[in-house]
Scaffold this motif. Structure first.
Motif, PDB file in Angstrom:
ATOM      1  N   ASP A 108      40.289  50.714  24.166  1.00 39.46           N
ATOM      2  CA  ASP A 108      39.964  49.735  23.123  1.00 39.46           C
ATOM      3  C   ASP A 108      40.641  48.386  23.364  1.00 39.46           C
ATOM      4  O   ASP A 108      40.536  47.481  22.527  1.00 39.46           O
ATOM      5  CB  ASP A 108      40.366  50.269  21.747  1.00 39.46           C
ATOM      6  CG  ASP A 108      39.522  51.460  21.318  1.00 39.46           C
ATOM      7  OD1 ASP A 108      38.368  51.562  21.790  1.00 39.46           O
ATOM      8  OD2 ASP A 108      40.010  52.292  20.530  1.00 39.46           O
ATOM      9  N   ASN A 109      41.308  48.251  24.513  1.00 41.31           N
ATOM     10  CA  ASN A 109      42.014  47.004  24.849  1.00 41.31           C
ATOM     11  C   ASN A 109      41.380  46.328  26.063  1.00 41.31           C
ATOM     12  O   ASN A 109      42.032  45.589  26.801  1.00 41.31           O
ATOM     13  CB  ASN A 109      43.494  47.311  25.128  1.00 41.31           C
ATOM     14  CG  ASN A 109      44.365  46.074  25.128  1.00 41.31           C
ATOM     15  OD1 ASN A 109      44.209  45.190  24.286  1.00 41.31           O
ATOM     16  ND2 ASN A 109      45.290  46.007  26.076  1.00 41.31           N
ATOM     17  N   ALA A 110      40.088  46.583  26.264  1.00 40.05           N
ATOM     18  CA  ALA A 110      39.390  46.084  27.451  1.00 40.05           C
ATOM     19  C   ALA A 110      39.414  44.565  27.503  1.00 40.05           C
ATOM     20  O   ALA A 110      39.488  43.874  26.475  1.00 40.05           O
ATOM     21  CB  ALA A 110      37.948  46.587  27.453  1.00 40.05           C
ATOM     22  N   LEU A 111      39.336  44.032  28.711  1.00 40.75           N
ATOM     23  CA  LEU A 111      39.393  42.587  28.921  1.00 40.75           C
ATOM     24  C   LEU A 111      38.225  41.887  28.242  1.00 40.75           C
ATOM     25  O   LEU A 111      37.094  42.368  28.253  1.00 40.75           O
ATOM     26  CB  LEU A 111      39.364  42.271  30.419  1.00 40.75           C
ATOM     27  CG  LEU A 111      40.407  42.953  31.294  1.00 40.75           C
ATOM     28  CD1 LEU A 111      40.309  42.419  32.715  1.00 40.75           C
ATOM     29  CD2 LEU A 111      41.808  42.767  30.744  1.00 40.75           C
ATOM     30  N   GLU A 112      38.523  40.719  27.682  1.00 39.45           N
ATOM     31  CA  GLU A 112      37.491  39.890  27.075  1.00 39.45           C
ATOM     32  C   GLU A 112      36.895  38.961  28.135  1.00 39.45           C
ATOM     33  O   GLU A 112      37.545  38.661  29.137  1.00 39.45           O
ATOM     34  CB  GLU A 112      38.097  39.083  25.922  1.00 39.45           C
ATOM     35  CG  GLU A 112      38.607  39.967  24.791  1.00 39.45           C
ATOM     36  CD  GLU A 112      39.364  39.186  23.733  1.00 39.45           C
ATOM     37  OE1 GLU A 112      39.763  38.032  24.021  1.00 39.45           O
ATOM     38  OE2 GLU A 112      39.562  39.731  22.629  1.00 39.45           O
ATOM     39  N   PRO A 113      35.681  38.492  27.940  1.00 42.33           N
ATOM     40  CA  PRO A 113      35.077  37.573  28.921  1.00 42.33           C
ATOM     41  C   PRO A 113      35.881  36.278  29.024  1.00 42.33           C
ATOM     42  O   PRO A 113      36.328  35.724  28.020  1.00 42.33           O
ATOM     43  CB  PRO A 113      33.687  37.317  28.345  1.00 42.33           C
ATOM     44  CG  PRO A 113      33.417  38.463  27.427  1.00 42.33           C
ATOM     45  CD  PRO A 113      34.746  38.843  26.848  1.00 42.33           C
ATOM     46  N   ILE A 114      36.083  35.823  30.261  1.00 36.00           N
ATOM     47  CA  ILE A 114      36.784  34.563  30.500  1.00 36.00           C
ATOM     48  C   ILE A 114      36.076  33.811  31.626  1.00 36.00           C
ATOM     49  O   ILE A 114      35.291  34.393  32.382  1.00 36.00           O
ATOM     50  CB  ILE A 114      38.260  34.782  30.890  1.00 36.00           C
ATOM     51  CG1 ILE A 114      38.346  35.606  32.194  1.00 36.00           C
ATOM     52  CG2 ILE A 114      39.041  35.445  29.779  1.00 36.00           C
ATOM     53  CD1 ILE A 114      39.744  35.646  32.781  1.00 36.00           C
ATOM     54  N   GLU A 115      36.349  32.519  31.731  1.00 32.80           N
ATOM     55  CA  GLU A 115      35.844  31.743  32.854  1.00 32.80           C
ATOM     56  C   GLU A 115      36.670  32.045  34.102  1.00 32.80           C
ATOM     57  O   GLU A 115      37.882  32.247  34.023  1.00 32.80           O
ATOM     58  CB  GLU A 115      35.913  30.244  32.542  1.00 32.80           C
ATOM     59  CG  GLU A 115      34.971  29.788  31.436  1.00 32.80           C
ATOM     60  CD  GLU A 115      35.004  28.286  31.259  1.00 32.80           C
ATOM     61  OE1 GLU A 115      35.637  27.605  32.094  1.00 32.80           O
ATOM     62  OE2 GLU A 115      34.402  27.795  30.281  1.00 32.80           O
ATOM     63  N   ASN A 116      36.018  32.075  35.230  1.00 34.22           N
ATOM     64  CA  ASN A 116      36.673  32.261  36.526  1.00 34.22           C
ATOM     65  C   ASN A 116      37.600  33.482  36.550  1.00 34.22           C
ATOM     66  O   ASN A 116      38.811  33.360  36.797  1.00 34.22           O
ATOM     67  CB  ASN A 116      37.476  31.006  36.897  1.00 34.22           C
ATOM     68  CG  ASN A 116      36.612  29.768  36.952  1.00 34.22           C
ATOM     69  OD1 ASN A 116      35.520  29.783  37.502  1.00 34.22           O
ATOM     70  ND2 ASN A 116      37.110  28.684  36.357  1.00 34.22           N
ATOM     71  N   PRO A 117      37.053  34.668  36.277  1.00 35.01           N
ATOM     72  CA  PRO A 117      37.898  35.868  36.306  1.00 35.01           C
ATOM     73  C   PRO A 117      38.458  36.134  37.697  1.00 35.01           C
ATOM     74  O   PRO A 117      37.876  35.727  38.711  1.00 35.01           O
ATOM     75  CB  PRO A 117      36.932  36.981  35.876  1.00 35.01           C
ATOM     76  CG  PRO A 117      35.573  36.469  36.222  1.00 35.01           C
ATOM     77  CD  PRO A 117      35.641  34.988  36.000  1.00 35.01           C
ATOM     78  N   ARG A 118      39.584  36.787  37.737  1.00 34.90           N
ATOM     79  CA  ARG A 118      40.181  37.145  39.023  1.00 34.90           C
ATOM     80  C   ARG A 118      39.309  38.206  39.705  1.00 34.90           C
ATOM     81  O   ARG A 118      38.492  38.861  39.064  1.00 34.90           O
ATOM     82  CB  ARG A 118      41.600  37.668  38.808  1.00 34.90           C
ATOM     83  CG  ARG A 118      42.535  36.618  38.225  1.00 34.90           C
ATOM     84  CD  ARG A 118      43.992  36.984  38.422  1.00 34.90           C
ATOM     85  NE  ARG A 118      44.419  38.126  37.630  1.00 34.90           N
ATOM     86  CZ  ARG A 118      45.620  38.702  37.718  1.00 34.90           C
ATOM     87  NH1 ARG A 118      46.496  38.228  38.595  1.00 34.90           N
ATOM     88  NH2 ARG A 118      45.938  39.723  36.955  1.00 34.90           N
TER      89      ARG A 118
END
Length: 266
Positions: free
Chosen positions: A231-241
């Motif tokens: 339930d702590n999954a990554l949120e969408p971001i610009e330029n992900p690693r």
């Protein structure tokens, strides 16, 4: 299964040491495969500042099946699920070798602040399972921990100094200021965690930790599995690693029904 006392220790101190979980045969095979990955030129590798020695290899569970099985081995997976009180997925795996005399320092930091700022991880419901592939001693780069520091929220005390995931892997991108470190050390003290190969150290994503240089004549190799609560999954971001640094495959990890060495023994 962990005992109530072990769970309480982790909740209070932010870490838990489990000696001798993996056999000598298993560690020998894992170390052999880790050495091969370290020596193979790959974008998964990050070099030390001298540009010659390998500092880290990321996404090792994507590179060889024995490491994928390790992430699903109940000895690593079940303690993570119990301590996080959650199903988990793999946020990251990382091989961290420290060469004799030259393996460099990893500065004081909270892993969660890297993953929050660089990957969009919402909260600190994440931990590291560190599998010792060498004997880790007080001389060859053990893991230093400030007990109980996983309860400290250090967003404003941690500054960002560099760009790019390679600099983050170097350990110098997000730095906690020295006044804060001094205050927390004076309050909580320090521990140095080392032990025999095959042992495991589990620590919370928000616990302050570092490792000094390897000042010995022998290798020091640790393999990290970073389990994140589902339930702590990554949120969408610009330029992900890259995916091998910060996974966005949020599939629940289930325990393997195969022996760890089922495809590699012999």
């Amino acid at each position: 299964m962990l005992t109530d006392a072990q769970i309480k220790e982790f909740d209070e101190q932010g870490y838990l040491y489990l000696p001798d979980l993996f056999t000598e045969e298993e560690v020998t095979e894992l170390f052999s495969r880790a050495t091969a990955l370290k020596e193979s030129d790959s974008p998964h590798r990050v070099m030390e500042r001298d540009g010659e020695l390998v500092r880290a290899v990321y996404g090792v569970h994507l590179l060889h099946p024995v490491f994928e099985r390790l992430t699903r081995d109940a000895r690593a997976l079940e303690p993570a699920r119990e301590l996080l009180r959650s199903d988990v997925y793999i946020h990251q795996t990382q091989l961290n070798p420290k060469a004799p005399f030259k393996g460099d320092v990893w500065e004081w930091h909270q892993d969660f602040l890297y993953w929050h700022r660089d990957d969009g991880m919402p909260g600190p419901q994440v931990l590291s399972v560190a599998v010792f592939l060498d004997d880790v001693t007080e001389f060859n780069g053990p893991i230093f921990i400030i007990p109980g520091s996983h309860t400290d929220q250090l967003h404003s005390e941690t500054s960002t100094y560099a760009e790019g995931w390679e600099s983050a892997a170097m350990g110098f991108r997000h730095r906690v200021d020295n006044e804060t470190l001094t205050s927390i050390m004076n309050r909580n003290g320090l521990v140095s965690k080392h032990g025999r190969k095959g042992s495991v150290l589990i620590f919370a994503g928000q616990v302050l930790h570092c490792s000094p240089p390897n000042l010995s004549a022998g290798d020091r190799t640790i393999l990290f599995i970073r389990y994140n609560a589902i339930d702590n999954a990554l949120e969408p971001i610009e330029n992900p690693r890259p995916e091998w640094v910060a996974s966005r495959d949020f599939q629940v990890v289930t325990a393997s029904d195969q022996p760890l060495l089922s495809e590699t023994a012999g």
